[in-house]
Write a protein that holds these residues in place. Structure first.
Motif, mmCIF file in Angstrom:
data_model
loop_
_atom_site.group_PDB
_atom_site.id
_atom_site.type_symbol
_atom_site.label_atom_id
_atom_site.label_comp_id
_atom_site.label_asym_id
_atom_site.label_seq_id
_atom_site.Cartn_x
_atom_site.Cartn_y
_atom_site.Cartn_z
ATOM 1 N N GLU A 154 3.840 6.386 -6.320
ATOM 2 C CA GLU A 154 3.491 7.272 -5.217
ATOM 3 C C GLU A 154 2.113 7.892 -5.434
ATOM 4 O O GLU A 154 1.360 8.108 -4.486
ATOM 5 C CB GLU A 154 4.555 8.360 -5.074
ATOM 6 C CG GLU A 154 4.477 9.118 -3.770
ATOM 7 C CD GLU A 154 5.719 9.947 -3.527
ATOM 8 O OE1 GLU A 154 6.070 10.151 -2.354
ATOM 9 O OE2 GLU A 154 6.351 10.384 -4.514
ATOM 10 N N SER A 155 1.760 8.154 -6.697
ATOM 11 C CA SER A 155 0.439 8.729 -6.996
ATOM 12 C C SER A 155 -0.672 7.765 -6.586
ATOM 13 O O SER A 155 -1.715 8.184 -6.063
ATOM 14 C CB SER A 155 0.327 9.050 -8.491
ATOM 15 O OG SER A 155 0.426 7.868 -9.272
ATOM 16 N N SER A 157 -0.335 5.343 -4.230
ATOM 17 C CA SER A 157 -0.314 5.245 -2.774
ATOM 18 C C SER A 157 -1.088 6.402 -2.152
ATOM 19 O O SER A 157 -1.866 6.207 -1.200
ATOM 20 C CB SER A 157 1.137 5.248 -2.280
ATOM 21 O OG SER A 157 1.180 5.212 -0.879
ATOM 22 N N THR A 158 -0.900 7.583 -2.688
ATOM 23 C CA THR A 158 -1.605 8.756 -2.164
ATOM 24 C C THR A 158 -3.111 8.642 -2.406
ATOM 25 O O THR A 158 -3.928 8.948 -1.525
ATOM 26 C CB THR A 158 -1.067 10.030 -2.827
ATOM 27 O OG1 THR A 158 0.338 10.139 -2.589
ATOM 28 C CG2 THR A 158 -1.771 11.264 -2.277
ATOM 29 N N ALA A 159 -3.480 8.159 -3.597
ATOM 30 C CA ALA A 159 -4.903 8.076 -3.967
ATOM 31 C C ALA A 159 -5.652 7.052 -3.127
ATOM 32 O O ALA A 159 -6.856 7.240 -2.843
ATOM 33 C CB ALA A 159 -5.035 7.719 -5.450
ATOM 34 N N GLY A 162 -2.453 5.996 1.287
ATOM 35 C CA GLY A 162 -1.116 5.877 1.863
ATOM 36 C C GLY A 162 -1.014 4.795 2.915
ATOM 37 O O GLY A 162 -1.441 3.661 2.706
ATOM 38 N N SER A 163 -0.520 5.159 4.087
ATOM 39 C CA SER A 163 -0.303 4.181 5.151
ATOM 40 C C SER A 163 -1.606 3.568 5.660
ATOM 41 O O SER A 163 -1.628 2.431 6.143
ATOM 42 C CB SER A 163 0.444 4.828 6.317
ATOM 43 O OG SER A 163 -0.289 5.932 6.824
ATOM 44 N N ASP A 199 5.225 7.510 7.385
ATOM 45 C CA ASP A 199 6.106 7.655 6.215
ATOM 46 C C ASP A 199 6.742 6.322 5.847
ATOM 47 O O ASP A 199 6.882 5.993 4.665
ATOM 48 C CB ASP A 199 7.207 8.686 6.502
ATOM 49 C CG ASP A 199 6.657 10.100 6.564
ATOM 50 O OD1 ASP A 199 5.587 10.340 5.979
ATOM 51 O OD2 ASP A 199 7.310 10.960 7.200
ATOM 52 N N HIS A 202 4.177 4.156 4.208
ATOM 53 C CA HIS A 202 3.942 4.707 2.868
ATOM 54 C C HIS A 202 5.011 4.201 1.888
ATOM 55 O O HIS A 202 4.706 3.834 0.745
ATOM 56 C CB HIS A 202 3.962 6.235 2.941
ATOM 57 C CG HIS A 202 3.764 6.924 1.626
ATOM 58 N ND1 HIS A 202 2.602 6.820 0.890
ATOM 59 C CD2 HIS A 202 4.593 7.723 0.907
ATOM 60 C CE1 HIS A 202 2.720 7.530 -0.215
ATOM 61 N NE2 HIS A 202 3.929 8.082 -0.235
ATOM 62 N N ASN A 203 6.249 4.156 2.347
ATOM 63 C CA ASN A 203 7.327 3.631 1.507
ATOM 64 C C ASN A 203 7.149 2.148 1.220
ATOM 65 O O ASN A 203 7.397 1.681 0.111
ATOM 66 C CB ASN A 203 8.681 3.851 2.195
ATOM 67 C CG ASN A 203 9.172 5.280 2.052
ATOM 68 O OD1 ASN A 203 8.792 5.975 1.123
ATOM 69 N ND2 ASN A 203 10.004 5.703 2.978
ATOM 70 N N ILE A 206 4.597 1.808 -1.538
ATOM 71 C CA ILE A 206 5.163 2.104 -2.860
ATOM 72 C C ILE A 206 5.958 0.911 -3.390
ATOM 73 O O ILE A 206 5.823 0.520 -4.560
ATOM 74 C CB ILE A 206 6.064 3.359 -2.787
ATOM 75 C CG1 ILE A 206 5.219 4.594 -2.501
ATOM 76 C CG2 ILE A 206 6.844 3.546 -4.092
ATOM 77 C CD1 ILE A 206 6.033 5.847 -2.239
#
Length: 442
Positions: A154-155, A157-159, A162-163, A199, A202-203, A206
């Motif tokens: 997740e770190s 994906s955020t960096a 994400g989507s 969201d 984003h999943n 991941i």
């Protein structure tokens, strides 16, 4: 958002009847997997490989009662076979309703005699199936059920955004031979953007990152240079948790094509362990030598070949973590079968029969029914046979009476003429008319 289509999410069923049950099973097993991983992390060895092995052991222990029941049912079927075959032979080629009903009644009486039922062998397997499917889902999607593992990816994906990074990752995956993985992830939700919100995508991201092997992790900073440090840290952590005996569990043996390499050990060991487990199980349940031509025996022999080959193919195609689970499951099943064979090897047929009838009578007592024993069932079968013989005798007597009436009528109408001649037929018409005229005058 259609949650059941998202690989990472836990809600996985469209079926109203089975959805809640399925979700409950998956959630419970996911909790066990998370607890095992946290335990390993707490003692300083956060490793997915060890977690999978311990997880498999726990689930095999949970399933042991159903395996015991299934094995007992198989043994009882062996004992019952001679009587079942005798009933089947008795009603062979009889397709009338009375015969079919009588066969069904006699078969039911035999099952009662042995304290079992026609569905006893199928029920344990039916109970195991949703658990087995749930196990595969958890092993294939560990970040969904182990939050500390999800946090690693997740770190990243955020960096990387994400989507918003989905298209870049899609191109990266296609360029690195990950088309099959992308297909299961609906191309990170880009197949139909109207179905998936940010969201959901984003999943997907991941889950995609979890399936990268070390070589692919090394290339990822080229696509997202601003997130290089985060990617490298996540890659190191991913290697730590996914490494097992020199293998990276996120790597599929097929990733290296058909060039022999160390990852081939996974499908080979999976096939061998599956073969040994199946062979040992069939040793206990295989029909006797006098039944060589029996269809069920031929099916068992076919399964003994097909199941290991399927194991090899699946474990070659999927990530090595699935192969490790398959090997661990087969090994634990083999050990379990050794225990079951030893346990049932000490039991005589008479002891198994008495145990089964005792349990059946306990259930009957709770329902207010009288107990059953071998003599009772045999007497019931004799009464059924006597009733069947009486019905058959009455039927034959009716046929005999009808034949006699037909003969008398034919003799009456054919008197004074050669049977079958034109004169006999004319005489028959004349006598028939005379007979009915007499009745009318009366």
């Amino acid at each position: 958002m259609i949650q059941n289509l998202i690989i990472l999410t836990k809600n996985t069923s469209n079926l109203p009847l089975f959805g809640p049950i399925w979700n409950l099973i998956v959630s419970a097993l996911g909790w066990i997997m998370n607890w095992i991983y946290l335990f390993l992390d707490g003692i300083g060895i956060p490793n997915i490989g060890l977690a999978i092995i311990l997880f498999t052991l726990v689930t095999r222990i949970l399933l042991f009662p159903t395996s015991l029941k299934q094995q007992k049912s198989s043994r009882m079927m062996q004992i019952m076979q001679p009587e079942i075959r005798a009933v089947q032979e008795k009603y062979k080629n009889k397709t009338d309703n009375a015969s079919m009903m009588a066969q069904q009644t006699e078969m039911k009486a035999i099952y009662e005699k042995y304290g079992t039922s026609m569905t006893a062998g199928c029920l344990p397997l039916f109970l195991q199936m949703p658990i087995i499917f749930a196990l595969y889902r958890i092993i294939m999607n560990i970040p969904a059920y182990v939050p500390s593992v999800k946090a690693v990816y997740e770190s990243v994906s955020t960096a990387i955004g994400g989507s918003s990074a989905a298209q870049s990752l899609l191109d990266f995956g296609k360029a690195n031979g990950m088309e099959s993985i992308l297909k299961t992830l609906h191309n990170l939700g880009l197949d139909d953007p109207s179905k998936y919100n940010a969201d959901a995508v984003h999943n997907f991201v991941i889950d995609f990152l979890y399936k990268l092997n070390p070589a692919q992790w090394a290339k990822l900073p080229e696509i997202f240079p601003s997130a290089t440090q985060v990617i490298q840290q996540a890659a190191a952590k991913s290697t730590e948790i996914n490494s097992f005996l020199g293998l990276n569990l996120s790597t599929a043996p097929s990733a290296y094509g058909f060039t022999p390499n160390i990852y081939w050990l996974i499908p080979i060991l999976a096939g061998l362990s599956q073969w040994a487990s199946t062979l040992l199980m069939q040793k206990q349940t295989m029909p006797t030598a006098t039944e060589e031509g029996d269809q069920s025996q031929q099916m068992m022999k076919s399964m003994n070949v097909m199941m290991p080959l399927m194991s090899v193919w699946f474990c070659f195609s999927f990530a090595s973590g699935i192969g490790l689970y398959w090997i661990a499951s087969s090994v634990f099943m083999l050990l379990q079968q050794l225990i079951l064979n030893w346990y049932f090897g000490k039991k005589t047929n008479e002891e198994l029969l008495q145990d089964a009838m005792a349990k059946a009578n306990e259930k009957r007592a709770k329902k207010g029914l009288p107990p059953i024993d071998e003599k009772t069932v045999e007497n019931r079968l004799k009464l059924m046979q006597a009733k069947e013989d009486s019905e058959e005798k009455n039927r034959m007597e009716k046929i005999a009476k009808q034949n006699l009436k037909t003969k008398e009528s034919t003799d009456y109408y054919n008197q004074n003429a050669k049977e079958g001649s034109l004169a006999s037929k004319a005489n028959m018409v004349q006598l028939y008319n005379e007979k009915h005229e007499k009745k009318e005058k009366k």
